[in-house]
Design a protein around this motif. Structure first.
Motif, short mmCIF file in Angstrom:
data_model
loop_
_atom_site.label_atom_id
_atom_site.label_comp_id
_atom_site.label_asym_id
_atom_site.label_seq_id
_atom_site.Cartn_x
_atom_site.Cartn_y
_atom_site.Cartn_z
N PRO A 1 80.68 -26.55 30.17
CA PRO A 1 80.05 -26.47 28.84
C PRO A 1 80.17 -27.75 28.03
CG PRO A 1 82.08 -25.18 28.92
CD PRO A 1 81.75 -25.55 30.34
N ALA A 2 81.28 -28.49 28.18
CA ALA A 2 81.46 -29.73 27.43
C ALA A 2 80.42 -30.76 27.83
CB ALA A 2 82.86 -30.28 27.64
N ASP A 3 79.99 -30.73 29.10
CA ASP A 3 78.98 -31.68 29.56
C ASP A 3 77.66 -31.48 28.83
OD1 ASP A 3 80.80 -32.71 31.29
OD2 ASP A 3 79.88 -31.93 33.12
N GLY A 4 77.35 -30.24 28.49
CA GLY A 4 76.12 -29.97 27.77
C GLY A 4 76.10 -30.66 26.42
N LEU A 5 77.22 -30.61 25.71
CA LEU A 5 77.30 -31.27 24.40
C LEU A 5 77.23 -32.78 24.55
CD1 LEU A 5 80.11 -29.12 22.73
CD2 LEU A 5 77.63 -28.94 22.44
N LEU B 1 56.83 -29.58 18.20
CA LEU B 1 57.80 -30.52 18.72
C LEU B 1 59.22 -30.01 18.51
CD1 LEU B 1 58.21 -33.25 20.07
CD2 LEU B 1 58.24 -34.31 17.80
N ALA B 2 59.47 -29.42 17.34
CA ALA B 2 60.80 -28.86 17.08
C ALA B 2 61.12 -27.75 18.07
CB ALA B 2 60.87 -28.33 15.65
N GLY B 3 60.10 -26.98 18.43
CA GLY B 3 60.29 -25.93 19.42
C GLY B 3 60.70 -26.49 20.78
N TRP B 4 60.09 -27.59 21.17
CA TRP B 4 60.47 -28.23 22.43
C TRP B 4 61.87 -28.80 22.35
CZ3 TRP B 4 58.99 -27.43 27.02
CH2 TRP B 4 57.66 -27.14 27.34
N TRP B 5 62.22 -29.40 21.21
CA TRP B 5 63.59 -29.91 21.04
C TRP B 5 64.61 -28.78 21.21
CZ3 TRP B 5 62.62 -33.18 16.01
CH2 TRP B 5 62.03 -34.39 16.36
N LEU B 6 64.33 -27.64 20.56
CA LEU B 6 65.25 -26.50 20.66
C LEU B 6 65.31 -25.97 22.08
CD1 LEU B 6 67.06 -24.44 19.30
CD2 LEU B 6 65.03 -23.10 18.73
N ALA B 7 64.15 -25.84 22.71
CA ALA B 7 64.12 -25.34 24.09
C ALA B 7 64.88 -26.27 25.02
CB ALA B 7 62.67 -25.19 24.55
N GLY B 8 64.72 -27.57 24.82
CA GLY B 8 65.43 -28.53 25.66
C GLY B 8 66.93 -28.45 25.46
N ALA B 9 67.36 -28.31 24.21
CA ALA B 9 68.79 -28.21 23.92
C ALA B 9 69.38 -26.95 24.56
CB ALA B 9 69.02 -28.20 22.42
N VAL B 10 68.66 -25.85 24.46
CA VAL B 10 69.14 -24.59 25.05
C VAL B 10 69.20 -24.70 26.57
CG1 VAL B 10 68.55 -22.16 25.43
CG2 VAL B 10 68.36 -23.16 23.14
N LEU B 11 68.18 -25.33 27.16
CA LEU B 11 68.15 -25.46 28.61
C LEU B 11 69.30 -26.33 29.12
CD1 LEU B 11 66.61 -24.87 31.22
CD2 LEU B 11 65.25 -26.92 30.81
N VAL B 12 69.54 -27.45 28.46
CA VAL B 12 70.61 -28.35 28.90
C VAL B 12 71.98 -27.70 28.74
CG1 VAL B 12 71.79 -30.52 28.40
CG2 VAL B 12 69.30 -30.46 28.49
N THR B 13 72.24 -27.14 27.56
CA THR B 13 73.55 -26.52 27.33
C THR B 13 73.73 -25.27 28.18
OG1 THR B 13 72.63 -25.35 25.41
CG2 THR B 13 73.78 -27.43 24.99
N GLY B 14 72.65 -24.50 28.34
CA GLY B 14 72.74 -23.30 29.17
C GLY B 14 73.04 -23.62 30.62
N THR B 15 72.41 -24.66 31.14
CA THR B 15 72.66 -25.08 32.52
C THR B 15 74.10 -25.57 32.67
OG1 THR B 15 70.34 -25.72 32.79
CG2 THR B 15 71.91 -26.59 34.39
N ALA B 16 74.57 -26.31 31.68
CA ALA B 16 75.95 -26.80 31.73
C ALA B 16 76.94 -25.64 31.72
CB ALA B 16 76.22 -27.74 30.56
#
Length: 257
Positions: free
Chosen positions: A201-205, A180-195
């Motif tokens: 970039p501020a939208d990602g945060l 689950l932690a891996g998915w959380w990290l992957a999701g955070a990277v995907l959202v911030t990376g897309t932003a």
């Protein structure tokens, strides 16, 4: 969780969506929650595409209605039904046995109807506010991903299943904390990376903050359900997903809209 089930994505899609899946994938529920975030990414992408198309072709409101409608259609309204049933079980004052009985009946009472209608209105209103914003479509993707992360959380070892919940007993312990932690990290990277890729970039945060609020709200619902019902049920899982998605959209609309 044991070994990773690589048939899990199909098992998850078979239970959590209306997408065509081979019949052999419907024989197990072990992979449903571990791969729910992946299913969320697919659903979020499809719904966001339809919402953006509707926004450009007609209006933000039309795009928002279409995006939320696609999610309901692709999930057969399963999670919305869970939200209504959970509201009926947790809302009016009644003992645990009666609450579970009401949730198992299948019909929706007044409390569930009101909760369902207000939730859908809020989702549409927030998405309509988001779509005109640059990268607003990412808010819907984030909301759907967060909702499936919230549902996957119920598969952690030690989560209690309510009495009589076959699905709850079947999926508890199928998700490891590391997975689950891996998915959380992957999701955070995907959202911030897309932003970052879209020059916002501020939208990602901001979206990560909204996602954190959504996951917290879902966890509070789980705690309430555990105290009232004795544990999680399939309806509670669906309700957690809808609560998480709604809070994420609300936060995203406030921060990005």
């Amino acid at each position: 969780m044991g070994t990773v089930r690589w048939t899990g994505p199909l098992e998850s899609a078979a239970l959590l969506t209306a997408l065509p899946v081979p019949a052999r994938a419907r024989t197990s529920t072990r992979g449903v929650l571990p791969w729910a975030p992946l299913v969320g990414l697919v659903l979020g992408g499809l719904a966001s595409g339809v919402a953006v198309f509707g926004n450009r072709l007609i209006s933000p409101f039309a795009g928002a209605v279409l995006g939320i409608a696609v999610l309901a259609l692709l999930t057969r309204g399963l999670h919305l039904d869970g939200l209504a049933d959970t509201a009926d079980g947790l809302g009016p004052l009644r003992d645990r046995e009666r609450a579970l009985q009401v949730m198992h009946q299948g019909d929706v009472g007044p409390f569930g109807v009101v909760t369902l209608v207000l939730t859908l209105f809020l989702q549409v209103a927030c998405l309509a506010a988001l779509l005109p914003a640059h990268g607003g479509w990412l808010g819907l993707c984030t909301a759907v991903l967060a909702s499936r992360l919230a549902m996957a959380r119920t598969g952690l070892p030690g989560t209690a299943a309510a009495e009589g919940s076959a699905l709850g007993r079947a999926v508890v312990g199928t998700v490891s904390p590391a997975w689950l932690a891996g998915w959380w990290l992957a999701g955070a990277v995907l959202v911030t990376g897309t932003a970052v890729a879209t020059a916002q970039p501020a939208d990602g945060l901001r979206l990560l903050a909204a996602a954190a609020a959504g996951l917290l709200a879902a966890d509070l619902l789980l705690r309430r359900a555990t105290a009232r019902l004795g544990g999680v049920t399939g309806d509670v899982m669906g309700a957690m997903g809808e609560v998480a998605a709604t809070v994420v959209l609300l936060g995203a609309a406030a921060l990005l809209g």
